[in-house]
Design an enzyme around this catalytic site. Structure first.
Site, PDB file in Angstrom:
ATOM      1  N   ARG A  76     -18.948 -73.353 -43.041  1.00 43.69           N
ATOM      2  CA  ARG A  76     -18.881 -73.986 -44.372  1.00 43.69           C
ATOM      3  C   ARG A  76     -17.674 -73.465 -45.134  1.00 43.69           C
ATOM      4  NH1 ARG A  76     -24.868 -72.837 -46.229  1.00 43.69           N
ATOM      5  NH2 ARG A  76     -24.257 -71.074 -44.965  1.00 43.69           N
ATOM      6  N   ARG A  87     -31.247 -72.209 -34.318  1.00 42.54           N
ATOM      7  CA  ARG A  87     -32.589 -72.701 -34.605  1.00 42.54           C
ATOM      8  C   ARG A  87     -32.778 -74.023 -33.904  1.00 42.54           C
ATOM      9  NH1 ARG A  87     -34.259 -68.672 -35.966  1.00 42.54           N
ATOM     10  NH2 ARG A  87     -35.357 -68.012 -37.843  1.00 42.54           N
ATOM     11  N   GLU A 131     -40.477 -75.929 -31.210  1.00 46.00           N
ATOM     12  CA  GLU A 131     -40.915 -74.855 -30.309  1.00 46.00           C
ATOM     13  C   GLU A 131     -42.262 -74.283 -30.770  1.00 46.00           C
ATOM     14  OE1 GLU A 131     -37.367 -72.367 -30.971  1.00 46.00           O
ATOM     15  OE2 GLU A 131     -38.691 -70.867 -31.853  1.00 46.00           O
ATOM     16  N   HIS A 167     -36.887 -68.032 -27.279  1.00 43.83           N
ATOM     17  CA  HIS A 167     -36.563 -67.478 -28.600  1.00 43.83           C
ATOM     18  C   HIS A 167     -36.615 -65.939 -28.583  1.00 43.83           C
ATOM     19  CE1 HIS A 167     -36.559 -68.574 -33.151  1.00 43.83           C
ATOM     20  NE2 HIS A 167     -35.932 -67.421 -32.948  1.00 43.83           N
TER      21      HIS A 167
END
Ligand code: GLV
Length: 321
Positions: free
Chosen positions: A179, A240, A269, A287
């Site tokens: 960003r 994510r 998930e 994860h």
């Protein structure tokens, strides 16, 4: 306040529970039952603080039903399970667990990149299936890490850790998109060059996703982005689920639009898109990017420290609001 009341909503290290118990009345879930939202709300009645682990949704509905709650401490750096504006509006403190997991997670990102580019799990499955009968010149030939171009999307602390490993350890050319641009001194440390998203996707040999999940970052990588990538490229997601459109990725892997992917996180998930399970050129892990004992212990202790500090009238260590 007399002794605060704290709920630890998932199983955690007994030594962390013992530490919290010195200062608070603690309810635990050491059987690690996945509570539904109504069950979590029921257990939060009368609680002043809760230690969450990243999967428990804390939103306006829950907050309205738990008037004694003062702080939610996430044992994760990501906090997309928290509706932070709703927590702020309800006067509830939100904290996460940054920094303590940065290097461990960057290690894992690099491990997953290497396993993906060098086809380690695919070739292991072949060997275990008894299919290895002879050497051949192009058997499981993958793509090089050293000297290649690494494109990092999301250049926070973990992204920078991966950039340093790539640039200094493997002589990679590092490009990134974020960003905002890094300070020049940080860019120099990471030997990283800022580029547009499309330049990153078209130029990188390996694309590493480390962006936080939000409505804006939903499906950062979908069909159009995958089409921009090189057919020899690898894609790694340690950020994510939901950053990648998993159905589009499974199609791209099947059609060899890109060469391979490494995924530690998934949309919805622990469910994994069935089409991903059906393609060979993807490395799948459950994860675990921050999963070393010292790091998980540090994350749990940081969450506990946030609870204990805030509930004894001191500032939280790593506040989000
Ligand atoms: C793990 O995914 C974390 O956000 O810490």
């Amino acid at each position: 306040m007399s002794r605060p009341k704290i709920l630890i909503s998932r199983a955690v290290f007994p030594e962390v529970i013992a530490r919290v118990e010195q200062f608070a009345d603690v309810q635990t879930n050491q059987d690690d039952v996945l509570w539904t939202k109504p069950e979590l709300i029921a257990r939060l009645q009368g609680m002043n603080g809760v230690l969450t682990t990243g999967g428990e949704r804390i939103d306006a509905e829950l907050l309205a039903a738990c008037p004694d709650l003062k702080i939610c401490a996430n044992m994760a750096v990501g906090y997309n399970n928290f509706d932070v504006p709703a927590m702020t509006a309800a006067g509830v403190k939100a904290t996460n667990a940054p920094d303590v997991l940065t290097e461990t997670t960057a290690d894992f990102g690099f491990a997953l990149l290497m396993a993906t580019a060098r086809r380690m799990t695919e070739s292991e499955h072949y060997l275990r299936a008894g299919l290895w009968t002879k050497w051949s010149y192009d058997m499981f030939a993958g793509s090089d890490i050293h000297g290649s171009t690494l494109g990092i999307m999301g250049m926070g602390r973990i992204g920078q850790g991966i950039a340093r490993r790539g640039a200094h350890g493997f002589g990679m050319r590092v490009i990134y998109h974020n960003r905002s641009r890094l300070e020049p001194v940080l860019e120099a440390q990471c030997k990283a060059q800022y580029v547009s998203k499309s330049e990153l996707l078209t130029t990188a040999d390996h694309v590493m996703l480390v962006v936080p999940y939000s409505a804006e970052s939903h499906h950062t990588i979908g069909e159009a982005e995958l089409a921009l990538m090189k057919p020899t490229a690898t894609l790694v997601n340690i950020a994510r689920g939901g950053i990648v459109d998993d159905a589009a990725l499974a199609r791209a892997l099947k059609n060899r639009t890109i060469a391979a992917a490494g995924l530690d996180v998934f949309e919805g998930e622990p469910r994994v898109h069935p089409d991903l399970l059906g393609v060979p050129n993807v490395v799948l892990t459950p994860h675990i990017a921050s999963a070393t004992i010292p790091t998980r212990l540090a994350m749990a202790n940081l969450a506990a420290d946030n609870l204990l500090a805030f509930l004894s009238g001191k500032p939280a260590l790593t506040p989000l609001n």
